[in-house]
Design an enzyme around this catalytic site. Structure first.
Site, PDB file in Angstrom:
ATOM      1  N   ARG A   6       0.573  -1.440  -0.171  1.00 18.45           N
ATOM      2  CA  ARG A   6       0.767   0.138   0.173  1.00 18.45           C
ATOM      3  C   ARG A   6       0.611   1.684   0.551  1.00 18.45           C
ATOM      4  NH1 ARG A   6      -2.679  -3.760  -1.194  1.00 18.45           N
ATOM      5  NH2 ARG A   6      -2.478  -3.165  -3.050  1.00 18.45           N
ATOM      6  N   GLU A  36       2.092   1.738  -3.282  1.00 18.72           N
ATOM      7  CA  GLU A  36       1.212   1.612  -4.270  1.00 18.72           C
ATOM      8  C   GLU A  36       0.915   3.754  -3.969  1.00 18.72           C
ATOM      9  OE1 GLU A  36      -3.105   0.383  -5.253  1.00 18.72           O
ATOM     10  OE2 GLU A  36      -3.173   0.798  -3.395  1.00 18.72           O
ATOM     11  N   SER A  79      14.866  13.715   4.026  1.00 18.81           N
ATOM     12  CA  SER A  79      15.627  13.165   4.112  1.00 18.81           C
ATOM     13  C   SER A  79      14.932  11.799   4.456  1.00 18.81           C
ATOM     14  CB  SER A  79      17.058  13.716   5.509  1.00 18.81           C
ATOM     15  OG  SER A  79      17.691  13.118   5.807  1.00 18.81           O
TER      16      SER A  79
END
Length: 153
Positions: free
Chosen positions: A88, A91, A114
């Site tokens: 996820r 995605e 960072s």
């Protein structure tokens, strides 16, 4: 003992002893997400903290130097994660990564967030349609800068 061996032993011992990640984090006075990430092999654990964790988890003392060693960070077993929870995030970055990048550049200029000077937090937020997972990434902005070996820009 390899880092992978240590991680497997940590996972098994934590479950066998009924310890939560929160309890382990509190025992070494470190942030929860950092502790989990470290115990999954992504951060070196200071020796004093490793000794506490090894004792709590009932591991062999040979795990201490393994936990304290600087790890090979960021390695996942496959190029595209297959675990549904981890996928996820992959995605999310496929769908929103470009937009997040544009917003960072618009707000801060040419640079990156960072992942070294960084923290992450996970919280639960009640919602009428089902509880929400709130993930906060907090990373220092690092501007891109061209600096030649002789110090010229």
């Amino acid at each position: 003992m390899t880092r992978e061996d240590a991680t497997a032993e940590i996972l098994a011992a934590r479950l066998a002893r009924g310890l939560s990640w929160q309890q382990l984090a509190e025992a070494i006075d470190r942030p929860l997400v950092w502790t989990i990430s470290a115990l999954l092999g992504q951060h070196p654990v200071p020796v004093e903290s490793a000794e506490i964790l090894v004792e709590l988890l009932g591991l062999d003392q040979s795990a201490v130097p393994v936990l304290a060693a600087v790890p090979m960070r960021g390695g996942l077993p496959t190029a595209v994660p297959t675990d549904p929870t981890i996928y996820r995030f992959y995605e999310v970055l496929q769908v929103y990564g470009g937009a997040i990048k544009e917003l960072i550049h618009e707000e801060f200029g040419d640079g990156i967030m960072s992942a070294i000077n960084f923290s992450v937090d996970v919280e639960r937020k009640p919602h009428p349609d089902g509880d929400r997972v709130v993930v906060t990434f907090d990373g220092k902005f690092l501007p891109y800068a061209w600096t030649a070996a002789d110090g010229r820009r």
